[in-house]
Design an enzyme around this catalytic site. Structure first.
Site, mmCIF file in Angstrom:
data_model
loop_
_atom_site.group_PDB
_atom_site.id
_atom_site.type_symbol
_atom_site.label_atom_id
_atom_site.label_comp_id
_atom_site.label_asym_id
_atom_site.label_seq_id
_atom_site.Cartn_x
_atom_site.Cartn_y
_atom_site.Cartn_z
ATOM 1 N N SER A 33 7.172 -1.528 -9.449
ATOM 2 C CA SER A 33 7.881 -2.969 -8.455
ATOM 3 C C SER A 33 8.798 -3.962 -8.697
ATOM 4 C CB SER A 33 7.156 -3.504 -7.814
ATOM 5 O OG SER A 33 6.434 -3.019 -6.338
ATOM 6 N N VAL A 43 9.474 -0.919 -3.561
ATOM 7 C CA VAL A 43 8.816 -1.738 -3.637
ATOM 8 C C VAL A 43 8.426 -3.853 -3.203
ATOM 9 C CG1 VAL A 43 10.426 -3.801 -4.894
ATOM 10 C CG2 VAL A 43 11.062 -1.603 -5.692
ATOM 11 N N LYS A 44 7.305 -3.525 -4.115
ATOM 12 C CA LYS A 44 6.093 -4.881 -3.221
ATOM 13 C C LYS A 44 6.895 -6.003 -3.299
ATOM 14 C CE LYS A 44 1.429 -5.811 -1.550
ATOM 15 N NZ LYS A 44 1.672 -5.427 -0.105
ATOM 16 N N SER A 45 8.164 -6.278 -3.059
ATOM 17 C CA SER A 45 8.753 -7.782 -3.456
ATOM 18 C C SER A 45 8.860 -8.742 -3.142
ATOM 19 C CB SER A 45 10.526 -7.194 -3.353
ATOM 20 O OG SER A 45 11.069 -8.504 -3.623
ATOM 21 N N TYR A 87 8.651 -9.611 2.264
ATOM 22 C CA TYR A 87 8.210 -10.404 3.164
ATOM 23 C C TYR A 87 8.237 -11.703 3.528
ATOM 24 C CZ TYR A 87 4.967 -6.786 1.830
ATOM 25 O OH TYR A 87 3.677 -5.806 1.847
#
Ligand code: PMP
Length: 290
Positions: free
Chosen positions: A65, A154-156, A160
């Site tokens: 990420s 990608v855990k961006s 959120y």
């Protein structure tokens, strides 16, 4: 700790850039770049009886990420793994939710500036037992960004922004969560979980090309295959949902949760069955506690 204790009032140590910092001193400056412009990346992990489930996979995803979001990771893979183990030991917690976050510092408010630092913090919060309640879900009016707009794997923090809006709106309307569709109108995921439907002995799940291919999702697919279930990954349209018998969600924090009903543009579909979901819930619980 009770469920109503604000997290910032807990005690213990938080790992920040290689140092253990007292919980109450773990503060950032108001000019923190990632607070103003998002841009951080993070993970959500769980430790069961002192062991972090799929730790290597989470750290790999964190690094991946960061790389995709052009954030320099200030520590290598092994240092990040070690920091995770240290923070659990230091705080003496066996069952925890763990949150590593990489973020830009407060040296500049320019979008890009050579002075900007990249920081890593890791915190372990005691897990609270969450009871399964009847989940009622609706379809958000918001869509997942196109893969060309924000990389889906990608855990961006950026992802959120709209997940929070979708969840707030769902709750304001009396639902527990929302499904987001992609730009084509296919079902993707809920705000923090992946989606599975069940029909006979088959698990049906969306193709993960526009949303996060969760670590729990991959674990459930493997588990279900070992148990002899057929897995069908396909593009799922809203009008198919009424054909399915069970509906469950997966995620590191949520684990495996069955859904009681879904509201599809004013038409409610109830899921009376959860036999296969319950079996997978149990198998997943056995695996994480191994
Ligand atoms: N989708 C989203 C948007 C999430 O935030 C999460 C939680 N990380 C998941 C799916 C599930 O991913 P995982 O199983 O890796 O926790």
């Amino acid at each position: 700790m009770t469920i109503t204790t604000p997290l910032d009032q807990l005690s213990g140590d938080i790992w920040i850039n290689g140092n253990f910092v007292k919980w109450q001193d773990a503060k950032i400056h108001i000019l923190t770049h990632s607070l103003h412009y998002s841009g951080g990346v993070y993970e959500g992990e769980r430790a069961y009886r002192g062991k972090i489930f799929k730790l290597e996979e989470h750290v790999e995803r964190l690094q991946n990420s960061a790389e995709n979001m052009l954030l320099k990771v200030p520590f290598n893979f092994y240092e990040i793994i070690e920091a995770h183990l240290e923070i659990l030991k230091r705080n003496n917690i066996d069952n925890a939710y763990i949150r590593p976050l990489i973020f830009r510092g407060s040296e500049s408010l320019n979008m890009s500036n050579k002075m900007l630092s990249s920081n890593l913090m890791i915190v372990a919060i005691p897990s609270l037992e969450k009871l399964q309640k009847d989940l009622n879900i609706h379809i958000s009016k918001w869509r997942k960004p196109h893969p060309d707009a924000l990389p889906p794997q990608v855990k961006s923090c950026g992802h959120y922004n709209m997940m929070i809006v979708a969840l707030e709106e769902a709750k304001a309307l009396g639902y527990d969560d929302a499904i987001l569709l992609d730009w084509r109108g296919y079902i993707t995921e809920c705000t923090t979980t992946n989606i599975f439907f069940v029909k006979n002995n088959q698990l049906i799940t969306p193709i993960a090309d526009a949303f996060l291919n969760g670590i729990t999702r991959q674990t459930i697919i493997k588990l279900a295959k070992e148990l002899g279930f057929e897995i069908k990954e396909k593009y799922i349209e809203l009008n198919e949902i009424t054909n399915y018998d069970e509906f469950f969600l997966t995620g590191t924090s949520a684990e495996v949760k069955f859904v009681a009903s879904i509201d599809i543009n004013g038409n409610k579909k109830n899921f009376e069955e959860n036999k296969i979901t319950k079996l997978l819930q149990q198998e997943y619980a056995n695996l994480v506690h191994k």
